[in-house]
Scaffold this motif. Structure first.
Motif, PDB file in Angstrom:
ATOM      1  N   ASP A  73      -0.103  -0.785  14.120  1.00  0.00           N
ATOM      2  CA  ASP A  73       1.169  -0.287  13.945  1.00  0.00           C
ATOM      3  C   ASP A  73       2.217  -0.557  15.127  1.00  0.00           C
ATOM      4  O   ASP A  73       1.686  -0.127  16.326  1.00  0.00           O
ATOM      5  CB  ASP A  73       0.832   1.260  13.854  1.00  0.00           C
ATOM      6  CG  ASP A  73       2.038   2.463  13.848  1.00  0.00           C
ATOM      7  OD1 ASP A  73       3.275   1.748  13.736  1.00  0.00           O
ATOM      8  OD2 ASP A  73       1.778   3.529  13.579  1.00  0.00           O
ATOM      9  N   TRP A 105      -2.613  10.385   7.454  1.00  0.00           N
ATOM     10  CA  TRP A 105      -3.348   9.858   8.723  1.00  0.00           C
ATOM     11  C   TRP A 105      -2.837  10.735   9.771  1.00  0.00           C
ATOM     12  O   TRP A 105      -1.838  11.247  10.026  1.00  0.00           O
ATOM     13  CB  TRP A 105      -2.431   8.729   8.864  1.00  0.00           C
ATOM     14  CG  TRP A 105      -2.842   7.461   8.159  1.00  0.00           C
ATOM     15  CD1 TRP A 105      -3.725   7.437   6.985  1.00  0.00           C
ATOM     16  CD2 TRP A 105      -2.120   6.187   8.081  1.00  0.00           C
ATOM     17  NE1 TRP A 105      -3.588   6.078   6.346  1.00  0.00           N
ATOM     18  CE2 TRP A 105      -2.697   5.160   6.910  1.00  0.00           C
ATOM     19  CE3 TRP A 105      -1.107   5.585   8.773  1.00  0.00           C
ATOM     20  CZ2 TRP A 105      -2.341   4.185   6.629  1.00  0.00           C
ATOM     21  CZ3 TRP A 105      -0.617   4.242   8.359  1.00  0.00           C
ATOM     22  CH2 TRP A 105      -1.359   3.445   7.492  1.00  0.00           C
ATOM     23  N   LYS A 135       1.597  -2.378   9.679  1.00  0.00           N
ATOM     24  CA  LYS A 135       2.577  -1.223   9.545  1.00  0.00           C
ATOM     25  C   LYS A 135       3.763  -1.526  10.522  1.00  0.00           C
ATOM     26  O   LYS A 135       3.741  -1.504  11.987  1.00  0.00           O
ATOM     27  CB  LYS A 135       1.964   0.058   9.893  1.00  0.00           C
ATOM     28  CG  LYS A 135       3.009   1.326   9.731  1.00  0.00           C
ATOM     29  CD  LYS A 135       2.299   2.610   9.979  1.00  0.00           C
ATOM     30  CE  LYS A 135       3.579   3.770  10.255  1.00  0.00           C
ATOM     31  NZ  LYS A 135       3.353   4.565  11.299  1.00  0.00           N
ATOM     32  N   LEU A 180      -4.766   7.538  13.574  1.00  0.00           N
ATOM     33  CA  LEU A 180      -4.105   6.723  14.432  1.00  0.00           C
ATOM     34  C   LEU A 180      -4.189   7.059  15.983  1.00  0.00           C
ATOM     35  O   LEU A 180      -4.299   8.085  16.314  1.00  0.00           O
ATOM     36  CB  LEU A 180      -2.756   6.945  14.148  1.00  0.00           C
ATOM     37  CG  LEU A 180      -1.721   5.917  14.738  1.00  0.00           C
ATOM     38  CD1 LEU A 180      -0.385   5.676  13.638  1.00  0.00           C
ATOM     39  CD2 LEU A 180      -0.966   6.708  15.829  1.00  0.00           C
ATOM     40  N   ILE A 192      -5.988   3.101  12.585  1.00  0.00           N
ATOM     41  CA  ILE A 192      -4.797   2.607  12.818  1.00  0.00           C
ATOM     42  C   ILE A 192      -4.261   2.472  14.577  1.00  0.00           C
ATOM     43  O   ILE A 192      -4.346   3.650  14.816  1.00  0.00           O
ATOM     44  CB  ILE A 192      -3.620   3.349  12.216  1.00  0.00           C
ATOM     45  CG1 ILE A 192      -3.853   3.795  10.729  1.00  0.00           C
ATOM     46  CG2 ILE A 192      -2.252   2.782  12.313  1.00  0.00           C
ATOM     47  CD1 ILE A 192      -4.655   5.016  10.340  1.00  0.00           C
ATOM     48  N   VAL A 204      -5.622  -1.205  10.614  1.00  0.00           N
ATOM     49  CA  VAL A 204      -4.323  -1.392  10.603  1.00  0.00           C
ATOM     50  C   VAL A 204      -3.824  -1.310  12.168  1.00  0.00           C
ATOM     51  O   VAL A 204      -4.005  -0.623  13.045  1.00  0.00           O
ATOM     52  CB  VAL A 204      -3.468  -0.042   9.817  1.00  0.00           C
ATOM     53  CG1 VAL A 204      -2.012  -0.370   9.881  1.00  0.00           C
ATOM     54  CG2 VAL A 204      -3.960   0.147   8.458  1.00  0.00           C
TER      55      VAL A 204
END
Length: 213
Positions: free
Chosen positions: A186, A109, A16, A132, A163, A184
């Motif tokens: 970020d 999220w 991301k 996250l 994340i 993920v």
């Protein structure tokens, strides 16, 4: 048959790029094709209004998912912006209570600021699609470019869709992925020069994530 693993290709960790603000950022994303891009609607140096965001999203590759970043907004405000911009994902980066996540008809999220192992105790109370992890600082909720002790999160990705954010860059991403193994990664300031997205840094970061070097 030659496997992706033998070639060093990382098909597990998605990317991301957060804090897109202008058409150049969209052009970069369309060329480099991260999995997600983020638009910050919270007060910050990367804040964007819904009208500019919607205009940029119309020019974005449709295979790239859009994430709207919100901070302690009312449910109605988040819903209105998410629908207006046709966001794929809502990212809640403030002090929103657990029940807040249940009001939306799209993926959510929830961000948590990490300081110690105790920082993870509230995750179990939130019914979110993703969690996250960002760095705890007194002065800001995120976007500081500072990393936390990744070893604190070395086991959590086995239980949750994680994340990872906070202080990631082309120079640290290998270590971050190796320790945390997030779903993920970020990045924002780590692919910027003088506050603007830098195509070369984005390209190198994405290349590092997708090829285990």
């Amino acid at each position: 048959m030659i496997s992706l693993k033998s070639l060093g290709v990382n098909k597990l960790t998605k990317i991301k790029i957060c804090g897109l603000k202008c058409e150049d950022d969209i052009l970069y994303a369309n060329k480099l094709k991260p999995d997600y891009v983020g638009f910050v609607f919270a007060k910050s140096k990367r804040q964007i209004d819904k009208y500019i965001a919607k205009k940029l999203i119309t020019k974005l590759d449709k295979n790239i998912k859009t994430v709207g970043v919100f901070l302690n907004n009312s449910v109605d405000t988040v819903k209105e912006i998410a629908e207006f911009c046709e966001l794929d994902i809502i990212q809640l980066h403030g002090d929103e209570p657990p029940e807040y996540c249940n009001f939306f008809d799209r993926e959510v999220w929830k961000a948590f600021r990490v300081k110690t192992k105790e920082s993870f105790k509230n995750l179990k109370h939130y019914n979110a699609n993703g969690y996250l992890l960002d760095t705890y600082t007194k002065e800001a909720y995120g976007g500081t470019g500072k990393a936390f002790n990744w070893s604190l999160a070395s086991k959590i990705s086995k239980e949750k869709f994680i994340i990872l954010a906070g202080g990631l860059s082309e120079n640290s991403i290998d270590k971050a992925i190796d320790i945390v193994k997030p779903a993920v990664v970020d990045v924002s300031s780590g692919v910027e020069t003088n506050g603007s997205k830098d195509f070369d840094k984005m390209e190198r970061f994405i290349g590092k994530v997708r090829m285990i070097i």
